[in-house]
Design a protein around this motif. Structure first.
Motif, PDB file in Angstrom:
ATOM      1  N   ARG A 115      20.654  10.898 -15.834  1.00 57.83           N
ATOM      2  CA  ARG A 115      22.045  11.368 -15.716  1.00 57.83           C
ATOM      3  C   ARG A 115      22.554  12.009 -17.002  1.00 57.83           C
ATOM      4  NH1 ARG A 115      24.869   9.242 -11.432  1.00 57.83           N
ATOM      5  NH2 ARG A 115      26.829   9.224 -12.610  1.00 57.83           N
ATOM      6  N   SER A 161      21.595  16.499  -9.806  1.00 58.29           N
ATOM      7  CA  SER A 161      20.954  15.447  -9.019  1.00 58.29           C
ATOM      8  C   SER A 161      19.443  15.508  -9.197  1.00 58.29           C
ATOM      9  CB  SER A 161      21.327  15.597  -7.545  1.00 58.29           C
ATOM     10  OG  SER A 161      20.627  14.660  -6.754  1.00 58.29           O
ATOM     11  N   GLY A 220      24.943  17.403  -8.218  1.00 58.51           N
ATOM     12  CA  GLY A 220      25.327  16.011  -8.088  1.00 58.51           C
ATOM     13  C   GLY A 220      26.834  15.861  -8.110  1.00 58.51           C
ATOM     14  N   LEU A 276      26.998  16.759 -12.500  1.00 61.74           N
ATOM     15  CA  LEU A 276      25.690  16.244 -12.866  1.00 61.74           C
ATOM     16  C   LEU A 276      24.624  16.968 -12.056  1.00 61.74           C
ATOM     17  CD1 LEU A 276      26.221  12.375 -13.080  1.00 61.74           C
ATOM     18  CD2 LEU A 276      25.638  13.900 -14.965  1.00 61.74           C
ATOM     19  N   TYR A 299      25.490  16.430 -23.275  1.00 65.20           N
ATOM     20  CA  TYR A 299      24.762  16.731 -22.045  1.00 65.20           C
ATOM     21  C   TYR A 299      23.830  17.904 -22.320  1.00 65.20           C
ATOM     22  CZ  TYR A 299      27.746  13.841 -19.030  1.00 65.20           C
ATOM     23  OH  TYR A 299      28.405  12.784 -18.431  1.00 65.20           O
TER      24      TYR A 299
END
Length: 479
Positions: free
Chosen positions: A377, A287, A272, A285, A251
């Motif tokens: 994402r 958004s 998110g 996450l 990520y």
């Protein structure tokens, strides 16, 4: 009409009461967090020392951790020292209004994170702090806290426990290399990456990522600006450690700062869904990213509780960042890759920089990578509770300085400032001359040997416009 006014007053009183209640909750939550983190650090420290004595070596955790500037701030979680500590069992997670789970312990017995590289971009001229900050001597080289350490030195001190000097790199322009090496004598020469010209944050951070990915294909990098101020070191280090755990799962991770007020000067991150990672319970996450909003929009963001300030702190694998760059900005990726492959040979490096660097796209890392990756994402956020300020103008600088009641803040020798019925504002007596104020409020007065700036706190964000006009008027030598 009178009834409408009274209703508005009543509504305002209710909102104030609600805000006071929220502030009380924030104070209690942050006090609980800090007490628990300190207790757990002491436990880990004891356990690690015992283990090290048995092994016959010295624990690196025994090295005192340099402190960071103490902020005088507008929000309760920026002033932890004024909060009474609460006793909380060290084995539980403490609910916090600022994030889903307040970390109760630092995840490592020692602070150093294996394989983690700190990258400190040291760029920008800090034009909103002109004439205190100049192109040749920008704000990150200044001691804005009067504690004897510049902003870049404080950043180095804060991050050094995570990576050590061997894995701490700085990206800077040629005009600042000499000053940086003087202020940071422990900086290793091969960890100072000199960019030939300013190309925004993507090229600067991308250069470091490309070179470090060649050196260490498994490197995880964290990018932290050289000119920001942070309070609450334990909460900061815990947030970075959590971000590293998320970055290991491929990520691109940002750290979201809990907003203390509806600022129009910062970008925002919309939270998110939860990632549900055991090693990173706060991680979510992203958004979406939001540009600097107007006051009404910023207030609406804060009211939802789903937004955090985007402080420009990023943690990710160096190789993963280059992969994202290859997908979203392939030409920029290819150029940085060529430079990185030639970096170890000084002559070849310089030739490659001369050939490739001028043609690289000038773009911020948010626009180049973070925003498009968030739509796919692949961007996460760790909501954090430490105090943060980017010291973006004289108004924010004034908030960080101590002052007597109804007196202006003074950055420098207070004996050079005499006031009578003058409240608020900030005075920088940098010329050695006496500065006297009578019957004026909330002024910004910066008196340097070659330049005098006078404005108001309310318009301190506009100093950048004045710098532009000075340049057009032929005063470039004073900028």
């Amino acid at each position: 009409m009178f009834r409408q006014i009274m209703e508005s007053v009543h509504k305002s009183q209710l909102e104030v009461s609600e805000l006071r209640s929220e502030c009380h909750e924030l104070r209690q939550a942050n006090a609980s967090l800090e007490r628990v983190v300190k207790e757990c650090l002491q436990v880990n420290h004891h356990n690690y020392n015992h283990h090290d004595c048995a092994c016959g070596r010295q624990a690196s955790f025994q090295t005192p951790v340099p402190g960071s500037p103490q902020l005088r701030a507008k929000s309760p979680f920026l002033t932890p020292n004024s909060i009474p500590a609460l006793a909380v069992p060290p084995s539980v997670y403490v609910p916090s209004p600022l994030s889903d789970n307040a970390l109760t312990q630092f995840p490592f017995g020692v602070r150093e994170i294996p394989g983690f590289w700190v990258v400190i971009p040291a760029g920008g001229a800090g034009t909103r702090l002109w004439p205190l900050s100049r192109e040749g001597h920008p704000k990150f080289l200044l001691d804005l806290t009067l504690k004897g350490r510049s902003l870049i030195q404080a950043t180095w001190d804060r991050l050094l426990p995570l990576s050590s000097a061997s894995r701490t790199a700085i990206v800077a322009g040629p005009a600042h290399v000499k000053s940086i090496t003087e202020q940071l004598p422990d900086l290793l020469p091969h960890n100072l990456f000199c960019e030939p010209s300013a190309k925004e944050s993507m090229a600067a951070i991308g250069l470091a990522a490309a070179v470090l990915a060649v050196r260490d294909p498994n490197a995880i990098i964290g990018s932290f600006a050289a000119d920001h101020m942070i309070s609450g070191d334990d909460a900061f280090l815990a947030a970075v450690a959590e971000a590293v755990e998320v970055a290991k799962k491929d990520y691109f991770v940002t750290i979201g700062i809990a907003p203390s007020h509806p600022s129009t000067g910062f970008g925002y991150v919309r939270l998110g869904e939860k990632l549900g990672m055991a090693d990173a319970p706060n991680a979510r996450l992203v958004s979406s990213f939001k540009e600097k909003p107007d006051a009404r929009t910023a207030a609406a963001y804060i009211k939802t509780g789903n937004y955090r300030w985007n402080a420009g702190m990023f943690v990710t694998k160096a190789a993963f960042l280059m992969q994202l760059l290859k997908e979203y900005k392939p030409e920029l990726h290819d150029g940085l890759q060529k430079i990185a492959l030639a970096w170890n040979d000084e002559a070849t490096r310089q030739n490659m920089l001369n050939e490739v660097w001028p043609g690289l796209e000038k773009i911020a890392i948010d626009h180049a990578v973070a925003e498009p990756a968030a739509l796919d994402r692949r961007v996460a956020v760790v909501p954090a509770t430490f105090g943060w300020d980017d010291v973006g103008d004289f108004s924010s600088l004034a908030d960080l300085l101590p002052a007597e009641s109804n007196q202006p803040r003074i950055l420098g020798d207070s004996g050079l400032v005499v006031t009578e019925q003058a409240a608020g504002g900030i005075v920088v007596p940098g010329s050695g001359r006496l500065v006297s104020l009578l019957g004026v409020d909330d002024l910004v007065i910066v008196d340097m040997p070659d330049t005098l700036l006078v404005t108001t706190r309310a318009r301190s964000q506009e100093v950048k416009r004045l710098v532009k006009k000075c340049r057009e008027a032929g005063w470039k030598q004073l900028l």
